[in-house]
Motif scaffolding. Structure first.
Motif, PDB file in Angstrom:
ATOM      1  N   TYR A  21       4.701   0.297  -7.177  1.00 21.42           N
ATOM      2  CA  TYR A  21       4.164  -0.344  -5.981  1.00 21.42           C
ATOM      3  C   TYR A  21       4.825  -1.695  -5.729  1.00 21.42           C
ATOM      4  CZ  TYR A  21       1.072  -1.884  -2.321  1.00 21.42           C
ATOM      5  OH  TYR A  21       0.597  -2.314  -1.108  1.00 21.42           O
ATOM      6  N   SER A  61       7.249  -5.404   3.819  1.00 23.47           N
ATOM      7  CA  SER A  61       6.238  -5.128   4.843  1.00 23.47           C
ATOM      8  C   SER A  61       5.030  -6.044   4.767  1.00 23.47           C
ATOM      9  CB  SER A  61       5.772  -3.674   4.718  1.00 23.47           C
ATOM     10  OG  SER A  61       5.249  -3.424   3.431  1.00 23.47           O
ATOM     11  N   LYS A  93       8.077  -1.039  -4.253  1.00 23.14           N
ATOM     12  CA  LYS A  93       7.929  -0.572  -2.869  1.00 23.14           C
ATOM     13  C   LYS A  93       7.765  -1.740  -1.891  1.00 23.14           C
ATOM     14  CE  LYS A  93       4.643   1.920   0.079  1.00 23.14           C
ATOM     15  NZ  LYS A  93       5.654   2.522   0.977  1.00 23.14           N
ATOM     16  N   ILE A  94       6.885  -2.688  -2.215  1.00 28.78           N
ATOM     17  CA  ILE A  94       6.636  -3.781  -1.270  1.00 28.78           C
ATOM     18  C   ILE A  94       7.830  -4.737  -1.201  1.00 28.78           C
ATOM     19  CG2 ILE A  94       4.133  -3.672  -1.428  1.00 28.78           C
ATOM     20  CD1 ILE A  94       4.140  -5.964  -3.352  1.00 28.78           C
ATOM     21  N   ILE A 140      11.038  -3.636  -1.521  1.00 23.15           N
ATOM     22  CA  ILE A 140      12.067  -2.916  -0.757  1.00 23.15           C
ATOM     23  C   ILE A 140      11.692  -2.833   0.725  1.00 23.15           C
ATOM     24  CG2 ILE A 140      13.149  -0.658  -0.427  1.00 23.15           C
ATOM     25  CD1 ILE A 140      12.931  -0.266  -3.470  1.00 23.15           C
ATOM     26  N   ASP A 141      10.410  -2.532   0.994  1.00 15.63           N
ATOM     27  CA  ASP A 141       9.970  -2.367   2.386  1.00 15.63           C
ATOM     28  C   ASP A 141       9.870  -3.694   3.135  1.00 15.63           C
ATOM     29  OD1 ASP A 141       9.813   0.289   1.805  1.00 15.63           O
ATOM     30  OD2 ASP A 141       7.619   0.383   1.734  1.00 15.63           O
ATOM     31  N   GLU A 164       5.488   9.001   1.575  1.00 11.98           N
ATOM     32  CA  GLU A 164       6.597   9.947   1.543  1.00 11.98           C
ATOM     33  C   GLU A 164       6.225  11.177   0.722  1.00 11.98           C
ATOM     34  OE1 GLU A 164       6.685   6.877   0.588  1.00 11.98           O
ATOM     35  OE2 GLU A 164       8.161   5.737   1.754  1.00 11.98           O
TER      36      GLU A 164
END
Length: 225
Positions: free
Chosen positions: A138, A147, A141-142, A144-145, A92
């Motif tokens: 980080y 992924s 991020k992982i 929330i995502d 982003e």
């Protein structure tokens, strides 16, 4: 010269182990080069620089020359490499701008406090703050995502975990590093050795976790949702 090298290895065995450990992620990365992505390549670069820096520091020690300035250079270079990793992880625009801004601030502080003949606690500390912020961001991020299928087979998880352990564990040690190095009359050698050895142990853990993470890089492509 060889006698001097053997003497240093005998006197500081943990330093020698830490030096060798920094080559583990590089070796694993080269063995799995066809599997690794750009983020993993930057991790290999991170440890390649660490290994070369330790090799030069050892060479200067053998020559009985001052090598303290290398730690200041290391903080500057590793901040730059960690920025590359952050930019590869966060796509982003707002995040990329934020990481660049934070890295520039850290680099300016490191450069302004650079010294050729002594440790810069400011330089070492701001790198660790930058690293801690990266790791926590980080992990967030992982989460929330959502992924990653299996986080234990995710290269960046192991690198970030190792970096977080190393950065948080050594933050207060480096914060007062100028005191440890400057005033030998106030800090007994055995006390200095305890803190230094603790830093080396944490760095070895960081290297081993990162090496394992790079070994799992062969799963990364199929491990992402």
């Amino acid at each position: 010269m060889l006698e001097r090298l053997l003497l240093l290895c005998e006197k500081y065995p943990l330093d020698f182990v830490a030096h060798i450990s920094s080559s583990l992620p590089v070796l694993v990365g080269l063995l799995h080069y066809k599997y690794i992505n750009n983020k993993s390549k930057y991790i290999v670069l991170f440890f390649l620089f660490a290994f070369l820096k330790e090799s030069l520091a050892l060479w200067l020690s053998i020559l009985r020359s001052n090598n303290l300035f290398l730690q200041n250079i290391e903080s500057i270079a590793e901040t730059g490499i960690l920025l590359l990793i952050a930019l590869a992880c966060f796509k982003e625009v707002k995040w990329r701008r934020l990481w660049i801004l934070m890295a520039v601030i850290c680099l300016i502080i490191s450069i302004l406090n650079y010294s050729n003949d002594q440790i810069s606690s400011a330089s070492l500390s701001v790198f660790r703050l930058f690293a801690i912020l990266f790791c926590l961001s980080y992990f967030s991020k992982i989460l929330i995502d959502v992924s990653v299928k299996n986080i234990l087979q995710h290269t960046m998880f192991w690198f970030s975990a190792g970096l977080l352990i190393y950065s948080t564990g050594t933050f207060f040690i480096v914060l007062f590093s100028e005191y440890w190095y400057k005033d030998i009359n106030k800090v007994p050698a055995e006390v200095f050795d305890k803190y230094w050895n603790a830093s080396q142990v944490l760095f070895i853990i960081f290297c081993c976790l990162s090496a394992y993470g790079l070994w799992t890089s062969k799963f990364d492509k199929d491990n992402l949702l």
